[in-house]
Scaffold this motif. Structure first.
Motif, PDB file in Angstrom:
ATOM      1  N   UNK A 151      -1.570  -2.216  -1.746  1.00 56.74           N
ATOM      2  CA  UNK A 151      -0.150  -1.988  -1.520  1.00 56.74           C
ATOM      3  C   UNK A 151       0.339  -2.938  -0.456  1.00 56.74           C
ATOM      4  N   UNK A 152       1.435  -3.579  -0.710  1.00 52.41           N
ATOM      5  CA  UNK A 152       2.034  -4.492   0.255  1.00 52.41           C
ATOM      6  C   UNK A 152       3.051  -3.705   1.080  1.00 52.41           C
ATOM      7  N   UNK A 153       2.934  -3.819   2.402  1.00 54.61           N
ATOM      8  CA  UNK A 153       3.854  -3.144   3.304  1.00 54.61           C
ATOM      9  C   UNK A 153       5.175  -3.895   3.336  1.00 54.61           C
ATOM     10  N   UNK A 154       6.246  -3.136   3.363  1.00 55.97           N
ATOM     11  CA  UNK A 154       7.562  -3.758   3.543  1.00 55.97           C
ATOM     12  C   UNK A 154       7.676  -4.220   4.974  1.00 55.97           C
ATOM     13  N   UNK A 155       8.366  -5.294   5.172  1.00 56.88           N
ATOM     14  CA  UNK A 155       8.546  -5.824   6.518  1.00 56.88           C
ATOM     15  C   UNK A 155       8.884  -7.286   6.427  1.00 56.88           C
ATOM     16  N   UNK A 156       9.276  -7.830   7.540  1.00 56.49           N
ATOM     17  CA  UNK A 156       9.647  -9.239   7.563  1.00 56.49           C
ATOM     18  C   UNK A 156       8.557 -10.050   8.238  1.00 56.49           C
TER      19      UNK A 156
END
Length: 158
Positions: A151-156
């Protein structure tokens, strides 16, 4: 040029299981130099350095008897070691925010067991250094890269 090996005997708990080893030259391509520098950004433990999945990973692909490994790293980790992410325009298929810093390939037995979850050991050495010397040395600690995160974490991370 980076050298990729797949061979058994690297994991003492599973000596018959194949494992992937990538050898990069600290004076080699920009990607090899970037991986060498990332060693200073890793976490130390049990004779290895770990690059955590939130910073980077390896992406394996197997087509017939050809194994290809791509190393993806987020810009923040690259910048921490003085590497300009703009030098690596190719992006990960897992998360396009991550830059592909290196690709390597080798021919393998196409009937390999599913070892991709085990990680990739990355050693730094000159082009004339035999793999056996690296594996036998207690002073040469590899960087361990995990496979892509599920799973890829949301964020910048840009």
């Amino acid at each position: 040029m980076a050298r990729l090996y797949v061979r058994p005997g690297l994991n003492p708990d599973e000596p018959d299981a194949p494992a992937a080893v990538l050898v990069v030259d600290p004076d080699g391509t920009p990607g090899e130099r970037a991986l060498d520098r990332l060693g200073s950004y890793c976490y130390e433990g049990d004779g290895v350095f770990y690059l955590v999945q939130t910073d980077g990973w390896f992406e394996p692909s197997l087509e017939g008897d050809r194994l290809a490994i791509s190393v993806a790293v987020y810009p923040v980790a690259l910048e921490q070691v003085g590497v300009d992410p703009a030098d690596f325009p190719d992006r990960s298929t897992v998360d396009p925010r991550a830059h592909l810093v290196l690709r390597a390939g080798t021919t393998v037995d196409p009937v390999l067991p599913a070892w991709f979850d085990e990680g990739l050991a990355v050693f730094t050495a000159g082009p004339g250094t035999p793999l056996e010397d690296l594996l036998a040395s207690e002073d040469d600690w590899p960087i361990i890269l995990a496979p892509p995160p599920e799973e890829i974490q949301d964020g910048d991370d840009e």
